[in-house]
Scaffold this motif. Structure first.
Motif, short mmCIF file in Angstrom:
data_model
loop_
_atom_site.label_atom_id
_atom_site.label_comp_id
_atom_site.label_asym_id
_atom_site.label_seq_id
_atom_site.Cartn_x
_atom_site.Cartn_y
_atom_site.Cartn_z
N ALA A 297 0.83 -1.21 0.00
CA ALA A 297 0.00 0.00 0.00
C ALA A 297 0.86 1.25 0.00
CB ALA A 297 -0.92 -0.01 1.21
N LEU A 298 1.98 1.22 0.73
CA LEU A 298 2.89 2.37 0.72
C LEU A 298 3.47 2.59 -0.68
CD1 LEU A 298 5.02 2.22 4.00
CD2 LEU A 298 3.34 3.93 3.33
N GLU A 299 3.91 1.52 -1.33
CA GLU A 299 4.45 1.65 -2.68
C GLU A 299 3.39 2.19 -3.64
OE1 GLU A 299 6.15 -2.04 -3.97
OE2 GLU A 299 7.24 -2.33 -2.10
N ALA A 300 2.16 1.69 -3.49
CA ALA A 300 1.08 2.17 -4.36
C ALA A 300 0.80 3.65 -4.12
CB ALA A 300 -0.18 1.34 -4.12
N SER A 301 0.88 4.09 -2.88
CA SER A 301 0.61 5.51 -2.59
C SER A 301 1.67 6.40 -3.23
CB SER A 301 0.55 5.74 -1.07
OG SER A 301 1.82 5.57 -0.46
N ASP A 302 2.91 5.93 -3.29
CA ASP A 302 3.94 6.70 -3.99
C ASP A 302 3.61 6.82 -5.47
OD1 ASP A 302 5.53 7.19 -1.77
OD2 ASP A 302 6.69 5.35 -2.01
N VAL A 303 3.09 5.75 -6.06
CA VAL A 303 2.69 5.79 -7.47
C VAL A 303 1.54 6.77 -7.67
CG1 VAL A 303 1.76 4.44 -9.39
CG2 VAL A 303 3.48 3.43 -7.87
N VAL A 304 0.57 6.75 -6.76
CA VAL A 304 -0.57 7.68 -6.86
C VAL A 304 -0.08 9.13 -6.81
CG1 VAL A 304 -2.65 8.50 -5.69
CG2 VAL A 304 -2.21 6.04 -5.89
N ARG A 305 0.85 9.41 -5.91
CA ARG A 305 1.36 10.78 -5.82
C ARG A 305 2.13 11.18 -7.08
NH1 ARG A 305 4.05 11.61 0.09
NH2 ARG A 305 5.26 9.75 -0.54
N GLU A 306 2.89 10.23 -7.64
CA GLU A 306 3.63 10.56 -8.86
C GLU A 306 2.71 10.82 -10.03
OE1 GLU A 306 5.49 10.39 -12.55
OE2 GLU A 306 4.16 8.76 -11.90
N ILE A 307 1.67 10.01 -10.17
CA ILE A 307 0.76 10.16 -11.30
C ILE A 307 -0.05 11.45 -11.19
CG2 ILE A 307 -1.34 9.22 -12.35
CD1 ILE A 307 -0.20 6.43 -11.86
N THR A 308 -0.54 11.76 -10.00
CA THR A 308 -1.45 12.91 -9.83
C THR A 308 -0.72 14.20 -9.49
OG1 THR A 308 -1.77 12.44 -7.47
CG2 THR A 308 -3.28 11.37 -9.03
N GLY A 309 0.51 14.10 -9.02
CA GLY A 309 1.22 15.29 -8.59
C GLY A 309 0.78 15.80 -7.23
N ALA A 310 -0.07 15.05 -6.53
CA ALA A 310 -0.57 15.47 -5.23
C ALA A 310 0.44 15.12 -4.14
CB ALA A 310 -1.91 14.80 -4.94
N ASP A 311 0.49 15.96 -3.10
CA ASP A 311 1.38 15.68 -1.97
C ASP A 311 0.78 14.61 -1.05
OD1 ASP A 311 3.26 17.56 -2.77
OD2 ASP A 311 2.18 19.18 -1.75
N ASP A 312 -0.54 14.58 -0.99
CA ASP A 312 -1.20 13.60 -0.11
C ASP A 312 -2.50 13.14 -0.75
OD1 ASP A 312 -2.83 15.80 0.18
OD2 ASP A 312 -2.50 16.06 2.32
N MET A 313 -3.18 12.22 -0.08
CA MET A 313 -4.40 11.64 -0.63
C MET A 313 -5.30 11.20 0.51
SD MET A 313 -2.55 8.09 -1.76
CE MET A 313 -1.06 9.05 -1.97
N ASN A 314 -6.53 10.87 0.19
CA ASN A 314 -7.45 10.26 1.15
C ASN A 314 -7.34 8.74 1.02
OD1 ASN A 314 -8.61 12.71 2.18
ND2 ASN A 314 -9.69 12.92 0.23
N LEU A 315 -7.64 8.06 2.12
CA LEU A 315 -7.49 6.61 2.18
C LEU A 315 -8.82 5.98 2.55
CD1 LEU A 315 -5.58 4.11 2.19
CD2 LEU A 315 -5.19 4.57 4.63
N LEU A 316 -9.18 4.91 1.87
CA LEU A 316 -10.39 4.14 2.19
C LEU A 316 -9.99 2.70 2.47
CD1 LEU A 316 -13.43 3.44 2.28
CD2 LEU A 316 -13.40 3.33 -0.22
N GLY A 317 -10.32 2.19 3.66
CA GLY A 317 -10.06 0.81 4.02
C GLY A 317 -11.35 0.08 4.31
#
Length: 594
Positions: A297-317
């Motif tokens: 999940a941490l690796e995926a969040s880095d990918v999300v930030r790279e693709i979107t250019g966002a510094d952070d994101m919301n999380l749904l579990g």
């Protein structure tokens, strides 16, 4: 998925259209609740014998309970014999819907006699002075017996089945025999719950457009195509349960949570877990543990930030994915890593000490045996898990389909939720062991006792805002066991109680005529009713909460709005130069079968 080949189509069979409210929601809910627990243990033979011994001992110590119920049963049977009994089945019990149970004097007396005996047997347990766990175990053992011997499970004792045999000139019995043979060969001798043929991944289910933009051996990351001209700058990463396939959150057009979020301008990224028991899984799949999924999940969040250019994101579990998300947030809090701006927990069991049907069967010997078995085999079989949990609800999940498939000679229903339910996933032995340890020690609620990626977790250090959803009739993750997040998390917590059960609470689109939810909007959920008492209990919260008609999805979107960032123009392409699309959604991992 489990296919139902060589089946005849029952008269009047229809497939539920997207958005249509299926007529047997209780059945669907029960089927899903039986499979989606994060505690894959059940009552062992040793526990069953022990429960029987405790029951017998209780009866010997308290004979008046048996005597009183016996006298009442004798009197009731006498009234039944002379036709003056008023005993009636529960209105929701479909076994007795045929008019013959009311109009035919023989069947009426047969049904009433069974109901009287059944209630007397279970009444004895209610009257005995047993501890809660022993009482629930005894009830479970007796339920297996009483549900099995119901007259409706036999051809002669089922007037609807006899009538259908006459009307079809015996064809229904031939079809039923063929269905039984199919299930013996293909379904482990369990009655099939669903005709999954109409439900095709990427077409009728899991159909929201998108693309896989990253993958490792444990998960694929799906980015969904925007459907609005502008999107929120802060994306959302979804962690579904590891014990099921993700597409319950993208079930069908009109009933898809993913579709709903995308339509409100959210950039949605979904983790699709690999099936560790499939042919495509790696040799090390059995060693995937809690940390493996948190690291992915941490690796995926880095990918999300790279693709979107966002510094952070919301999380749904969601469910077990929510448990993993909670531990991950505890790990990041120690490092003051704020990559997640807010978190939503859906039907996520946090406090394992709150009584539940599944928790009743947890004991250290049973957990140890379950862990040894999964380690020996490498994975906990999803199909075996389905069988175990089916017997927790034998009337709904076994005998209902026995009658429909074999005595009536009909196909099982074609419901998308049940098709998802039958699409089994294995659980890695290491993750299974971690969940078992967490359950027996209740370690996630105790600061410092549970470690994630080498960090001792204290959920009180997680200061992000949280949105927590429980389901009022959820027996797998009881809402009172979800509620402790209010106390455990360090940030502001919005607790919402949805109507319905474990999965029907998730599949809750706008316009659902049976949907409702409770909130304490405008009130501080952490404010106690008594200064000396501290934060309110779950029951105190319930007393103050207001009932709202409709779906909590709409309330959640409103809660997310100020936490999702400003709007910006939606990009026309998915992925990025560093992470280009690999294949169209729903990807490859979701298609792997066991």
């Amino acid at each position: 998925m489990t296919q139902t080949e060589n089946r005849t189509e029952p008269e009047g069979t229809t497939v539920a259209e997207p958005g249509e409210q299926q007529s047997d929601l209780e059945l669907v809910e029960a089927a899903i609740e039986a499979l989606t627990g994060v505690l894959p243990v059940a009552l062992s033979p040793t526990q069953g014998l022990a429960a029987a011994r405790r029951l017998a001992g209780g009866v010997l110590r308290q004979p008046t309970a048996l005597t009183r119920r016996g006298v009442d049963l004798t009197a009731q049977l006498a009234r039944i014999a002379v036709g003056t009994s008023s005993i009636e089945p529960d209105r929701k019990d479909a076994r007795w819907k045929d008019p013959a149970w009311q109009e035919n004097p023989v069947y009426r007396r047969l049904g009433q006699s069974y109901l009287a005996w059944n209630r007397a047997v279970h009444g004895v347990v209610e009257d005995l002075d047993l501890d809660e766990k022993s009482k629930l175990r005894a009830q479970f053992v007796l339920k297996l017996v009483t549900e099995t011997v119901a007259p409706t499970n036999t051809l002669l004792g089922n007037p609807a089945a006899l009538r259908r045999a006459r009307e079809t000139r015996g064809r229904s019995l031939v079809d039923g025999a063929r269905h039984a043979l199919h299930d013996v060969k293909k379904n482990g001798a369990m009655p099939s719950m669903v005709d999954s043929r109409p439900f095709v991944l990427g077409e009728t289910i899991a159909a929201t457009p998108g693309a896989v933009v990253w993958k490792n051996e444990i998960a694929e990351l799906i980015q969904y195509t925007p459907t609005t001209g502008t999107v929120h700058e802060r994306p959302m990463l979804v962690m579904p349960p590891q014990i099921n396939k993700y597409y319950v959150l993208d079930l069908a057009p009109g009933r898809s949570m993913v579709e709903h979020l995308v339509s409100h301008g959210h950039q949605v990224f979904m983790l699709s877990w690999a099936n560790p028991g499939s042919d495509t899984a790696t040799d090390t799949a059995a060693s995937w543990d809690y940390d493996s999924y948190a690291r992915t999940a941490l690796e995926a969040s880095d990918v999300v930030r790279e693709i979107t250019g966002a510094d952070d994101m919301n999380l749904l579990g969601v469910c077990a994915g929510g448990i993993t998300a909670a531990g991950l947030l505890g790990h990041l809090a120690t490092a003051d890593d704020r990559r997640f701006h807010s978190v939503t927990f859906l039907v996520t069991l946090i406090d394992f000490e709150v009584p539940s049907q599944v928790g009743t069967f947890i004991s250290k010997p049973v957990v140890a045996a379950a862990r040894r078995r999964s380690r020996k085999e490498g994975v906990l079989s999803g199909r075996e898990l389905a069988r175990v949990f089916a017997w927790l609800r034998p009337n709904d999940l076994v005998w209902n389909y026995w009658v429909n498939n074999y005595l009536m000679g009909k196909n099982p229903p074609a419901f998308d939720v049940l098709a998802w339910n039958a699409d089994a996933v294995d659980l890695p032995a290491a993750l299974h062991a971690d969940f078992m340890s967490m359950a027996t020690d209740n370690s996630l609620t105790r600061p410092g006792e549970f470690r994630v990626l080498g960090t001792a977790v204290d959920l009180g250090r997680v200061t992000q805002d949280s949105y927590v959803v429980g389901a009022v009739t959820d027996h797998i993750c009881p809402w009172r066991a979800c509620y402790p997040v209010v106390d455990l998390m360090g940030g502001e917590v919005e607790f919402v109680l949805s109507s319905q059960g474990h999965i029907q609470a998730l599949i809750n689109p706008s316009g659902n005529p049976k949907g409702s939810y409770r909130t304490t909007d405008g009130d501080d959920p952490a404010a106690g009713t008594d200064d000396s008492a501290g934060k309110p209990t779950a029951d105190e919260w319930f007393e103050r909460a207001q009932l709202h008609e409709g779906s909590w999805w709409d309330h959640w979107v409103g809660w997310l709005e100020p936490r999702a960032g400003a709007k910006r123009r939606a990009r026309k392409t998915l992925g990025s130069t560093a992470h280009p699309p690999v294949e169209d959604a729903p990807g490859s991992y979701v298609r792997a079968t066991v």
